[in-house]
Write an enzyme that holds these catalytic residues in place. Structure first.
Site, PDB file in Angstrom:
ATOM      1  NE  ARG A 106       4.151   0.904  -5.635  1.00  0.00           N
ATOM      2  CZ  ARG A 106       3.184   1.329  -6.430  1.00  0.00           C
ATOM      3  NH1 ARG A 106       3.037   0.789  -7.628  1.00  0.00           N
ATOM      4  NH2 ARG A 106       2.348   2.263  -6.048  1.00  0.00           N
ATOM      5  CE1 TYR A 245      13.916   4.174  -2.361  1.00  0.00           C
ATOM      6  CE2 TYR A 245      11.625   3.907  -3.002  1.00  0.00           C
ATOM      7  CZ  TYR A 245      12.590   4.520  -2.219  1.00  0.00           C
ATOM      8  OH  TYR A 245      12.236   5.459  -1.301  1.00  0.00           O
ATOM      9  CE  LYS A 254       2.758  -1.588  -2.185  1.00  0.00           C
ATOM     10  NZ  LYS A 254       1.527  -1.353  -1.416  1.00  0.00           N
ATOM     11  CG  HIS A 274      -2.981  -1.536  -1.464  1.00  0.00           C
ATOM     12  ND1 HIS A 274      -3.046  -0.404  -2.236  1.00  0.00           N
ATOM     13  CD2 HIS A 274      -1.858  -1.397  -0.709  1.00  0.00           C
ATOM     14  CE1 HIS A 274      -2.020   0.381  -1.967  1.00  0.00           C
ATOM     15  NE2 HIS A 274      -1.288  -0.192  -1.045  1.00  0.00           N
ATOM     16  CB  SER A 296      -0.273   5.228  -3.054  1.00  0.00           C
ATOM     17  OG  SER A 296      -0.189   3.850  -3.371  1.00  0.00           O
ATOM     18  CB  CYS A 298      -5.587   8.187   0.695  1.00  0.00           C
ATOM     19  SG  CYS A 298      -5.978   8.651  -0.997  1.00  0.00           S
ATOM     20  CG  ASP A 321       1.082  -1.367   1.972  1.00  0.00           C
ATOM     21  OD1 ASP A 321       0.302  -0.491   1.545  1.00  0.00           O
ATOM     22  OD2 ASP A 321       1.936  -1.912   1.257  1.00  0.00           O
ATOM     23  NE  ARG A 416       7.785   4.670   0.104  1.00  0.00           N
ATOM     24  CZ  ARG A 416       6.630   4.045  -0.104  1.00  0.00           C
ATOM     25  NH1 ARG A 416       6.095   3.294   0.826  1.00  0.00           N
ATOM     26  NH2 ARG A 416       5.987   4.211  -1.235  1.00  0.00           N
TER      27      ARG A 416
HETATM   28  C1  OXD Z   1       2.204   2.003  -2.227  1.00  0.00           C
HETATM   29  C2  OXD Z   1       3.135   1.590  -1.168  1.00  0.00           C
HETATM   30  O1  OXD Z   1       2.640   2.561  -3.239  1.00  0.00           O
HETATM   31  O2  OXD Z   1       2.657   1.063  -0.150  1.00  0.00           O
HETATM   32  O3  OXD Z   1       1.019   1.758  -2.078  1.00  0.00           O
HETATM   33  O4  OXD Z   1       4.352   1.755  -1.333  1.00  0.00           O
HETATM   34 MN    MN Z   2       0.670   0.436  -0.403  1.00  0.00          MN
END
Ligand code: OXD
Ligand code: MN
Length: 639
Positions: A106, A245, A254, A274, A296, A298, A321, A416
């Site tokens: 991102r 991406y 998102k 989130h 992210s 964790c 997520d 991913r």
């Molecule tokens: C993030 C994802 O960055 O889920 O939180 O990709």
């Molecule tokens: Mn996420």
């Protein structure tokens, strides 16, 4: 601005600290009207035509979400070199994509919230004036799909037609995006019927930003050096340019399910967060739903697929997520996972750490930017303890373990897997219940080497909102001494809140008032990452986190009068009473246990000062109740 600079705030804080029962104080922002005139009811076909007139694709394809469509696009991408088929014996129905090395994550610096007023985006978002951004976008989108096919993808976030679900239409010139949307959302012509029937919908336009001149050969992963990820929260629109991406391009995730949906939720009285969502079943068969927000990296997917180590407990997955939550008719908070798949980070997901995830992506999965083994399977750091002797890395180059030792990973750290949630062996049978499941507990977690205990229960909803607003991670390890620099990630929503973060806190406070006593979820904070004096982790984590889930569920039961309270008060929240946390079979010393729950006074005063500075960024938009919570924290630290 310091906390004391505002006389009104100072007065309120003083009054409220003295009379904690007072309930008539103001919040930073009131909820808004349910419908915004800017949205109106757009005509899908006219919109598609207008986008086509601007971007000039060579053809337009309306997608239906069928298995045939997916297979056709996959075959086309294999032919074009975008997808590499994996060994069907080892990884049936699966493919590897390698992105352009510049298009791997991102791009927050190019993510914009274009609200009418700058203040409505707040200090933590990149704001641009909407009219100016529209003019800029017209320029970059013009002719951007030349030589490419434009796909029109009608999709639902949440079960199609469900009361908590929302719909959108993504226009994209990337077949990789279409196939990924098949996995991550519900792509269906029924969405167009809902829209024709008058349902509000989110228009989302995506281009890789790489038009093809006549006769020009395509590349495997087209993209542009220029990128825009733009959200218009009032008109509920998304425009994404230049990246193919993940979160930049799969606009249901998102951009819609968090940035646009959070603004919708603020206006309409619900929550778009989130968070992961799980169902825990106790040894006597009682079921509880837990939603948890973590920044992210964790271990969110690991908690979403937790395999309890304690006997008799079962944890099932509903989402990994994003969670949408709405007050139900009975005053409870009902939650759905608006997504249909997992777009999970591969590195660190392994046979030892998350066997459930490994089983989930054993077939019919698209992998992006992982390494390829000599027998046509995938590998990444952490999948197995030992790397294979030879690999082709995420950029297509030869790789041996010596390269890894030299600091060149085989898989990109943000590589991913994209896989249907239905493939998860621990998926709960209710994961697609349109009316959602009742949330019993909400958990906020950060990555903290110091200060924050393994688990704490909030004193009440407002204290819980304070816990969410102050989630943080440390940039440096505790072993280095000082508190380190705290990176704040309130509600784990910093890059994902489509409006002013402080208004988000006010909205949460408001939601606490809407929910009925006795049905309102209880709020907890966890920290799996606390370190001892020698710098090593104090808590084993992973499956052992089920012990913390057990205590949390016990506290929910105590709140409902089903068992005695097993906590004691500390300055930062209610902590497990000695003996209340199940440590049977764990190799944890008394000293480690003490260190896990230590609440050191001076460092916490220092942390309170940092929280004040953090809140000050948001000026007067910070709800008074949060200043009250900060004052109460200081007060408890004094006693
Ligand atoms: C993030 C994802 O960055 O889920 O939180 O990709
Ligand atoms: Mn996420």
């Amino acid at each position: 601005m310091s906390m004391l600079a505002n006389p009104r705030r100072t007065r309120l804080v003083a009054e409220l600290v003295e009379s904690p029962e007072a309930t008539t104080y103001e919040t930073g922002a009131a909820p808004r009207e349910a419908t915004r005139s800017a949205v109106g009811q757009r005509d899908v076909r006219a919109w598609v035509e207008s986008v086509a007139a601007l971007t000039r694709p060579s053809e337009i394809v309306w997608c239906d979400g069928s298995a045939d469509e997916k297979q056709r696009l996959i075959a086309q991408m294999v032919e074009a070199g975008t997808l590499v088929p994996l060994n069907p014996e080892l990884r049936p129905g699966s493919y590897l994509a390698r992105s352009n090395p510049s298009d791997v994550a991102r791009v927050e610096s190019r993510t914009f919230i274009c609200s009418e007023r700058e203040d409505d985006a707040g200090p933590t978002n990149n704001w641009r004036e909407p009219a100016a951004m529209r003019t800029e976008l017209q320029g970059v989108f013009e002719g951007s799909m030349e030589g490419r096919t434009m796909y029109v993808v009608p999709f639902s976030m949440g079960p199609v037609g469900g009361p908590i679900s929302q719909v959108g239409v993504e226009i994209t010139d990337s077949p990789y995006v279409v196939v990924s949307m098949h996995v991550m959302t519900r792509v269906s012509p029924r969405v167009l019927e809902l829209i024709d029937g008058g349902q509000q919908w989110v228009p989302a336009v995506h281009t890789v930003g790489a038009p093809l001149a006549e006769g020009e050969a395509d590349v495997a992963w087209p993209c542009s050096d220029t990128k825009y990820i733009v959200q218009f929260p009032e008109s509920r629109e998304i425009w994404s340019y230049g990246s193919g991406y993940g979160g930049n391009a799969l606009l249901g995730k998102k951009c819609f399910a968090l940035r646009i949906a959070s603004a919708m939720a603020r206006d309409e009285g619900w929550l778009a967060e989130h968070m992961l969502l799980i169902r825990a079943t106790s040894p006597v068969g009682r079921q509880y739903h837990l939603a948890a927000a973590f920044p992210s990296a964790c271990g969110k997917t690991n908690l979403a697929m937790l395999q309890p180590t304690i006997p008799g407990w079962k944890v099932e997955t509903l989402g990994d997520d994003i969670v949408w939550m709405r007050p139900g008719p009975d005053g409870s908070l009902r939650a759905i996972n608006p997504e249909a798949g997992f777009f999970g980070v591969a590195p660190g997901t392994g046979v030892d750490t998350n066997p459930t995830a490994v089983a989930t992506f054993s077939h019919d999965t698209i992998f992006t930017n992982v390494a390829l083994t000599d027998d046509g399977d995938v590998w990444w750091e952490g999948l197995t303890p030992e790397p294979p002797a030879h690999l082709v890395d995420w950029q297509g180059d030869d790789w041996t373990p010596a390269d890894g030792e030299a600091g060149r990973p085989a898989a990109h750290p943000n590589s991913r897997f994209t896989v249907a949630a239905a493939q998860c062996p621990t998926i709960a049978d209710t994961w697609e219940a349109p009316e959602g499941v009742p949330v019993d507990a909400i958990i906020f977690g950060g990555r903290r080497a110091t200060n924050v205990p393994l688990v704490a229960q909030s004193y009440d909803w407002e204290h819980g909102v304070f816990m969410g607003a102050t989630i943080s991670s440390e940039r440096t390890a505790a072993a280095e001494g000082a508190l380190g620099e705290l990176r704040r990630d309130p509600f784990a929503m910093l890059p994902f809140c489509g409006y002013n973060m402080a208004d988000h806190w006010a909205h949460w406070l408001h939601m606490g008032e809407v929910l009925r006593d006795g049905r309102r979820p209880h709020i907890f904070q966890v920290n799996w990452f606390r370190r001892g004096e020698d710098g090593s982790f104090l808590w084993p984590g992973f499956g052992e986190n089920s012990r913390v889930v057990e205590w949390i569920v016990g506290q929910v039961e105590a709140e409902r009068g089903l068992r005695p309270d097993a906590s004691y008060g500390s300055p930062v929240g209610r902590l497990p009473r000695p003996g209340a946390l199940n440590l049977d079979g764990l190799d944890l010393t008394e000293r480690d246990l003490e260190a896990l729950f230590d609440v050191p006074t001076e460092p916490w005063f220092a942390e309170a000062d940092l929280t004040r500075d953090f809140f000050d960024q948001f000026g007067d938009r910070v709800p008074d109740q949060l200043w009250v919570q900060l004052a109460r924290l200081r007060d408890r630290l004094k006693h």
